[in-house]
Scaffold this active site. Structure first.
Site, mmCIF file in Angstrom:
data_model
loop_
_atom_site.group_PDB
_atom_site.id
_atom_site.type_symbol
_atom_site.label_atom_id
_atom_site.label_comp_id
_atom_site.label_asym_id
_atom_site.label_seq_id
_atom_site.Cartn_x
_atom_site.Cartn_y
_atom_site.Cartn_z
ATOM 1 N N THR A 64 -3.851 10.881 -10.157
ATOM 2 C CA THR A 64 -2.565 10.938 -10.853
ATOM 3 C C THR A 64 -1.716 12.085 -10.325
ATOM 4 O OG1 THR A 64 -3.543 10.003 -12.865
ATOM 5 C CG2 THR A 64 -1.441 11.153 -13.109
ATOM 6 N N TRP A 92 -0.592 11.226 -6.799
ATOM 7 C CA TRP A 92 0.440 10.181 -6.822
ATOM 8 C C TRP A 92 1.833 10.774 -6.987
ATOM 9 C CZ3 TRP A 92 4.044 8.758 -10.530
ATOM 10 C CH2 TRP A 92 4.686 7.531 -10.342
ATOM 11 N N HIS A 93 1.934 11.870 -7.732
ATOM 12 C CA HIS A 93 3.239 12.448 -8.013
ATOM 13 C C HIS A 93 3.854 13.153 -6.811
ATOM 14 C CE1 HIS A 93 2.420 11.714 -12.304
ATOM 15 N NE2 HIS A 93 3.727 11.799 -12.429
ATOM 16 N N GLY A 94 3.070 13.541 -5.848
ATOM 17 C CA GLY A 94 3.670 14.193 -4.695
ATOM 18 C C GLY A 94 2.649 14.711 -3.710
ATOM 19 N N PHE A 135 9.365 10.907 -6.190
ATOM 20 C CA PHE A 135 7.977 10.471 -6.201
ATOM 21 C C PHE A 135 7.809 9.049 -5.711
ATOM 22 C CE2 PHE A 135 8.450 13.368 -9.962
ATOM 23 C CZ PHE A 135 8.117 14.486 -9.233
#
Length: 466
Positions: free
Chosen positions: A316, A319-321, A466
Site C-alpha cells: 500500500t 503503491w502511493h509513490g 500517484f
C-alpha cells in the site's frame, strides 16, 4: 484537465453532457469513451496509448479466460490470468518504479546507471488496479467477460474517476454499463454532490495547502508552527481527495452510474483500524479482496495474519509513490494495525471515547507528515521541530491568527456535524422550501468556488501524482 478548472466547468462538462443526452442510448458509452480520451489526453496525449493498450490487453485476456473456462481448460485460463497480472504490474512498475530502482542501485553499488527520466502517466495506479480487478473477477466467475470492447473502454477510461479514483471495480458497474437509466433527479443529486466536492477542493484544500507549502519551506519552524503545518496538510489531503471523490461520484450520478463511497468522515475515528475502514475505502477494499484474502487473511493464525498485514501495508505504501517515505508510511500503519489487533483495540474499547479520538488523531497527523515529506533528512528535521524546537514565536502566532477561521471551518467540515445540522433544518421545512434552500446553497457554493478559481491559481489534486 482537472475538475477544478474553468475549462472543465464552463466548456468540457456542458459539451459532454449536451452531446451525451442528445445521443441515442446505445451510443452513450462511445460518447463517454471518446470524451474521456480527450479529458485524459488534454495534458499528455502520448499516454493515451498506454491506457488503450491496457484496455485491449485486459479485454482480450478476459475473453480468453472465459473461453478457456467454458471449454474446461482451467490451467490455460490460470496461465492467461498470470500473464495479465504480470503484464499490468509490469507496465505500472516500468513507468512508476524504474528510476526509483535505478537510483537505489546507484546508491548501493555506485553503478552510475543513468536514469530514464520517465514521466508518470497520470492515473496509471488507479486504472491499472481497475483493469486487473476486471480480469481477476472474470477468472473467479464473479463477472462474465464483456464482449463489447467499447463497453470495456468506457469502463476503464470513464473520466469522472479516471485520474484519482475511487477505484471502481467492474462488478459494481457491470449492469449500469449496459442498462443504466439516467434521470433528472439523479442528475440533480449528482450536481449537488459535485459542487460540494468542488467547494471542498477550492475553498478549503487549496487554502490550507498554501499554508502547508509556506510552513514546510521554513528552515527552522517552532514547534507550534510545525504542528500547524502538519495539521494544515492533514486537512489539505482530506478535503482535496474526498472533494475529488465527491466530484467523481456526483458526475457518475449525472451519467447514470453509482460509484461506491470512498470516504466516511475518517477523522472522527477512534482507532486506526476504524480510520482505514473510512479512508480511501476503494483502495482498502481492493487490497483486501485481491491481496490480503488471497494471502490467507486471518484464517491461518495470528502470526500469519501479522505477516499478511505487513505485506499488504508495504505494498500500500509503495503503491502511493516511488519513494522510501511512502514505504515507511505504509509500515508505520502496519505496526499500528498489528498492535491494535494484538491488544490496543481491547484497551481502547475499555477507555473513554476521547482517549481513542486523541490517539487516532495523533496517529494520522504523524502519518501524514511521513507521507508529505519525501526527503528523509527534511523529514527528520521536521519531526524533530514538532517535539524539540522552540515552542512558539511571532511567526507562529501570526499564522494562527491569519488562518483561525479557515482552520475552524476545516475542523467542522470534516465531521458529520454540518450534514446533521442541514438535515435537521430540511426536516422542519416543506418539500418545496427544502428544495429551494438546497438549490440556493448549491448555487452560492458554485459561484463562490468559481470566484476563487478565477482569482487564484488552483493546484492540481494531490492524488494526481500517484
Amino acid at each position: 484537465m482537472v475538475f477544478s478548472s474553468t475549462v472543465f466547468l464552463l466548456i468540457f462538462l456542458p459539451v459532454v453532457a449536451g452531446i451525451y443526452f442528445l445521443c441515442p442510448r446505445k451510443a452513450r458509452n462511445t460518447v463517454l469513451l471518446l470524451f474521456s480520451l480527450v479529458f485524459y489526453g488534454w495534458g499528455e496525449p502520448k499516454y493515451i496509448l498506454i491506457m488503450l493498450f491496457s484496455t485491449v490487453f485486459d479485454y482480450t485476456n478476459a475473453r480468453l479466460i472465459g473461453h478457456f473456462q467454458d471449454t474446461g481448460r482451467n490451467k490455460a485460463a490460470k496461465a492467461v490470468l498470470i500473464v495479465d497480472v504480470v503484464g499490468n504490474l509490469g507496465i505500472l512498475g516500468f513507468f512508476k518504479y524504474t528510476d526509483f530502482a535505478i537510483d537505489n542501485l546507484n546508491s548501493l553499488l555506485n553503478a552510475g546507471i543513468p536514469a530514464l527520466g520517465l514521466a508518470l502517466p497520470i492515473g496509471i495506479s488507479f486504472y491499472t488496479f481497475q483493469t486487473m480487478s476486471y480480469t481477476i473477477d472474470v477468472y473467479r466467475g464473479i463477472v462474465k467477460p464483456q464482449r463489447n470492447i467499447l463497453n470495456v473502454g468506457a469502463y476503464v477510461t470513464l473520466f469522472p474517476q479516471l485520474i484519482a479514483g475511487p477505484i471502481v471495480q467492474y462488478k459494481t458497474v457491470e449492469h449500469e454499463l449496459m442498462y443504466r437509466r439516467e434521470s433528472v433527479f439523479e442528475a440533480s443529486r449528482g450536481m449537488q454532490r459535485f459542487v460540494v466536492g468542488l467547494a471542498k477542493k477550492v475553498l478549503i484544500a487549496n487554502q490550507v495547502g498554501a499554508l502547508w507549502e509556506q510552513i514546510s519551506a521554513m528552515s527552522a519552524p517552532t514547534a507550534v508552527t510545525a504542528w500547524l503545518g502538519a495539521i494544515a496538510f492533514t486537512f489539505q489531503i482530506y478535503f482535496d481527495f474526498s472533494g475529488y471523490s465527491d466530484m467523481a461520484i456526483g458526475l457518475g450520478h449525472l451519467f447514470g452510474f453509482h460509484f461506491l463511497e470512498n470516504f466516511e468522515h475518517p477523522y472522527e475515528s477512534r482507532t486506526v483500524t476504524e480510520f482505514w475502514r473510512r479512508w480511501h475505502i476503494s483502495l482498502g477494499t481492493w487490497f483486501r479482496e485481491y491481496v490480503y484474502i488471497p494471502l490467507g487473511g486471518n484464517r491461518h493464525g495470528k502470526a500469519r495474519q501479522i505477516l499478511n498485514l505487513a505485506i499488504v501495508w508495504f505494498l500500500t505504501g509503495l503503491w502511493h509513490g516511488a519513494s522510501w517515505n511512502f514505504v515507511l508510511w505504509g509500515l508505520y500503519y502496519a505496526v499500528l494495525l498489528i498492535l491494535e489487533k494484538l491488544f490496543l483495540l481491547r484497551w481502547l474499547d475499555k477507555a473513554p471515547k476521547w482517549v481513542g479520538h486523541v490517539y487516532t488523531i495523533f496517529a494520522f497527523i504523524m502519518g501524514w507528515v511521513l507521507f508529505a515529506i519525501t526527503d528523509f533528512a527534511q523529514l527528520g528535521q521536521y519531526v524533530s521541530a514538532m517535539f524539540t524546537a522552540t515552542f512558539v514565536d511571532g511567526t507562529a502566532l501570526y499564522l494562527l491568527r491569519s488562518n483561525v477561521v479557515l482552520l475552524i471551518a476545516a475542523t467542522i467540515g470534516c465531521t458529520t456535524g454540518p450534514l446533521r445540522l442541514w438535515n435537521r433544518v430540511e426536516d422542519k421545512l416543506s418539500d418545496t422550501a427544502a428544495v429551494t434552500l438546497r438549490t440556493v446553497g448549491v448555487v452560492l457554493l458554485l459561484l463562490l468556488s468559481i470566484a476563487f478559481l478565477v482569482g487564484d491559481s488552483y493546484n492540481p489534486f494531490l492524488y494526481f501524482r500517484f
